[in-house]
Scaffold this active site. Structure first.
Site, PDB file in Angstrom:
ATOM      1  CD  GLU A  51      45.348 -28.405  10.800  1.00  0.00           C
ATOM      2  OE1 GLU A  51      44.650 -29.377  11.138  1.00  0.00           O
ATOM      3  OE2 GLU A  51      44.986 -27.575   9.941  1.00  0.00           O
ATOM      4  CG  HIS A  85      40.469 -17.756  10.046  1.00  0.00           C
ATOM      5  ND1 HIS A  85      39.242 -18.113  10.502  1.00  0.00           N
ATOM      6  CD2 HIS A  85      40.772 -18.646   9.074  1.00  0.00           C
ATOM      7  CE1 HIS A  85      38.809 -19.165   9.837  1.00  0.00           C
ATOM      8  NE2 HIS A  85      39.725 -19.518   8.971  1.00  0.00           N
TER       9      HIS A  85
END
Ligand SMILES: Cc1ncc(C[n+]2csc(CCOP(=O)(O)OP(=O)(O)O)c2C)c(N)n1
Ligand SMILES: [Mg+2]
Length: 693
Positions: free
Chosen positions: A427, A494
């Protein structure tokens, strides 16, 4: 596409610096070996720039000792034999670089005037970032020199992006990114080396191994050999010693040519020396004085000078040194006369003035398509890819697979790998890579698989890309797609709603749509903005309902809040998925209690446009804010404060905030339902609040 000029004009310099003219011996800035042979002229050229850098550093160091320079003054002593030849050999017209805090020769060669660099360390109004950043944290993004931020290693991925951008523009460019033995341990370096190798980006990673990271010796930093890491990333590795300049020149030239030709990355571990302490304030008391003396004896500059004297170039070198010293001294004298910075206009530089207009192709009489929220984003991305050749989508599993929520479905087959790019799981480097592309004129859209994973890229998002305009005047137009929020039983990692975390750091814009049409409009608006924009996509909305979606010429209205219901009892503000549940709660309240409310869907969280909401509060005298983000230091607190501090006397009741609870997002459905607001809990909180009045 009409784009913004990519550099801020100096606004605070009130007098033009009257620096001395650059001496003619500094005109030559390119070194190429004829037939691979190193001539004395090549060595003299390298020596000249090395010495010039040392003189500049020496003067800067003296000024630091005199208290005229602040911050962390680091010098390049012992590193010149690496940086000067490489910078001389690169193509200044097309190549991309990032120097470290030991990169003075590179700065000088890339810009050809020491005034900027002296002013940079003085932090005055003529410094390239106009005092917004200091020390070695400058560069020249317009000319593909990516300015340093303190966080070691972070610029490596910017160079990857810049180099890729140059190649896409048809230049046979390469990138060179320097970092220290200390910096080599950072995740960014590992991610960047892997990314460069997987994507075939011709970047040379150069380790300045000066044996120390601040006071930490090598054996406390890594095991094994740094050069061996090249093998692990499937690239060539070369180990060199800065003492051997004559041999190194040929190896540098070959490395640059090979990288340019093959398009493959490479690693060079260069053994250098740090002749002084880490920075001006470091007295080296952790080093045995005998070792210190040994380093000074091995100084690459001093020893090259001696070898050139032995070849009979003493007089020439003396003359050139005198010219360079006097040039540096006179430049410093002039730089010291320049005005310091003034704070006026500073706040205006946090965001780029956005004036890029994408020429969206006409949709003709195309009828609105009834689609889900996820499909609406897909259609907007499709339009962007079709209408704007600068656009690139990147993320994990977004290509053939279409992403875990199928938001990028069919785009890979339509536009191919150059436009819809799978990346490894990296990321931070992915955002750094996108930033390099963006600063050089591309416009990337980055999908995080889940917003939570953006936390691994927080430095790149907030401190690097988010401060680009402020620091350098260069734009970093890019969109981060944050699939966010709970309600799907995905657990702590999440399901978060992270706007409050990122909103705290200025420099990034935020859009958070709640309907399919708004999602479509918001994606176009985010894309054409010249700042980085975080685009929140609540996962629970993806497939919840369908609505007609079409190109809306007024898509920029998305930066303003939308009034979803009208009433007189209270002003209720929310955004994203909570708009739906708040609307349901208010409908019930109206039906059963006969209390009607204004419901505002904020849509843009930054910049905030509160004028119409404030008018509504003046009318109703009551304020409720509903967010899925948590309560403590949450965005609801900010919204209430902003309104209450100017409208306290308009309020008939204390403001109410309805938020998720201050806990990690729990997994089990029943627990998660209790953690975050829904129609029932919003209604219950409002009824309690009404009853308390
Ligand atoms: C991510 C990060 N952690 C800590 C620091 C603080 N810091 C600044 S320079 C430095 C040492 C750097 O060593 P190295 O990379 O070997 O470069 P050198 O100074 O030796 O040239 C440290 C720990 C930092 N800048 N960035
Ligand atoms: Mg080091």
């Amino acid at each position: 596409m009409r784009t913004n000029a990519n550099q801020r004009m100096p606004s605070t310099i009130s007098i033009t610096p009257s620096y001395p003219k650059t001496p003619s011996i500094l005109i030559e800035r390119d070194l190429r070996l004829d037939n691979g042979q190193v001539t004395d002229d090549d060595l003299l050229l390298a020596y000249r720039w090395m010495a010039y850098s040392r003189f500049t550093d020496n003067r800067i160091f003296e000024l630091y000792r005199q208290g005229k320079m602040k911050g962390t003054v680091t010098v390049s002593d012992g590193n010149e034999g690496l940086v000067a030849p490489i910078a001389l050999m690169l193509d200044k017209e097309i190549d991309c670089v990032s120097w470290t805090h030991r990169g003075m020769p590179g700065h000088l060669i890339w810009s050809d005037h020491p005034g900027d660099h002296v002013c940079q360390f003085l932090g005055n109004s003529a410094s390239p970032p106009q005092g917004r950043e200091g020390n070695a944290h400058h560069g020249d993004p317009k000319n593909r020199s990516f300015p340093m931020i303190s966080h070691l290693g972070k610029m490596s991925s910017n160079v990857l992006g810049g180099t890729e951008s140059q190649r896409r523009k048809g230049h046979q460019a390469i990138g060179v990114t320097f970092f220290g033995d200390g910096g080599s341990s950072t995740g960014e370096i590992h991610e960047s080396m892997n990314l460069a190798s997987v994507l075939n980006i011709p970047v040379i990673f150069i380790i300045e191994n000066n044996k120390y990271a601040y006071s930490t010796p090598l054996h406390e930093q890594y095991a094994g050999k740094l050069v061996d890491r090249a093998k692990g990333y499937g690239m060539k590795g070369i180990e060199l010693d800065v003492a051997n300049i004559e041999e190194n020149l040929k190896i540098f030239q070959d490395a640059i040519d090979e990288t340019r030709e093959t398009g493959r990355p490479m690693l060079i571990e260069m053994h250098t020396l740090r002749l002084l302490g880490h920075a001006g304030y470091d007295t080296l008391d952790y080093i045995d004085p005998e070792l210190s003396q040994k380093w000074l004896d091995e100084d690459c500059l001093k020893n090259l000078r001696e070898r050139l004297l032995e070849k009979g170039y003493g007089e020439r070198i003396d003359n050139e040194e005198a010219i360079l010293k006097s040039f540096v001294t006179e430049t410093v004298n002039q730089a010291l006369k320049l005005p310091m910075c003034q704070p006026e206009g500073l706040i205006d530089d946090v965001y780029a003035i956005s004036n890029t207009n994408v020429e969206w192709k006409s949709e003709g009489d195309k009828e609105a398509e009834t689609v889900t929220f996820a499909q609406a984003i897909n259609r907007a991305l499709d339009k962007i890819l079709a209408d704007s050749p600068e656009s690139i989508l990147m993320g994990q599993d977004i290509a053939g697979y279409g992403g875990p929520f199928k938001v990028t479905k069919n785009l890979f087959s339509k536009y191919g790998r150059t436009r819809v790019l799978n990346t490894p799981i990296c990321e931070s480097a992915m955002v750094g890579y996108a930033t390099g592309l963006a600063v050089n004129g591309h416009r990337p859209i980055i999908e995080f698989q889940f917003a939570d994973f953006a936390m691994d890229a927080t430095t790149q998002i907030t401190l690097n890309a988010g401060t680009y305009n402020f620091r350098s005047g260069a734009n970093a137009p890019m969109v981060y797609r944050f699939p966010c929020g709970g309600g799907l039983t995905f657990g702590s990692f999440h399901s978060q709603d992270l706007e409050a975390l990122y909103l705290h750091i200025p420099g990034t814009k935020f859009l958070y749509p709640s309907t399919p049409q708004d999602a479509y409009d918001a994606m176009l608006a985010a894309y054409e903005d010249d700042n980085p924009v975080i685009f929140f996509e609540h996962k629970n909305l993806y497939n919840l309902l369908k609505a007609p979606v079409s190109f809306n010429p007024n898509y920029r209205q998305i930066w303003q809040p939308a009034l979803r219901r009208q009433g007189n009892y209270a002003t209720v503000v929310t955004y994203g998925e909570m708009t739906l549940w708040t609307n349901d709660a208010l409908q019930y309240l109206e039906k059963e209690y006969d209390l009607s409310c204004d419901l505002w869907d904020l849509r843009a969280l930054n910049p905030l446009k509160l004028e119409r909401i404030q008018e509504s509060v003046s009318k109703t005298g009551r304020l409720v804010v509903v967010t899925e983000s948590r309560r403590n230091v949450g965005f609801a607190a900010e919204l209430i404060t902003r309104i209450a501090e100017s409208q306290f006397f308009d309020l008939k009741a204390p403001p109410l905030r309805i938020t998720s609870q201050d806990m990690p997002v729990p997994f089990a459905q029943e627990l998660e339902a209790d953690y975050r607001p829904d129609t029932n809990s919003i209604l219950a909180a409002m009824i309690n609040w009404i009853d308390a009045e």
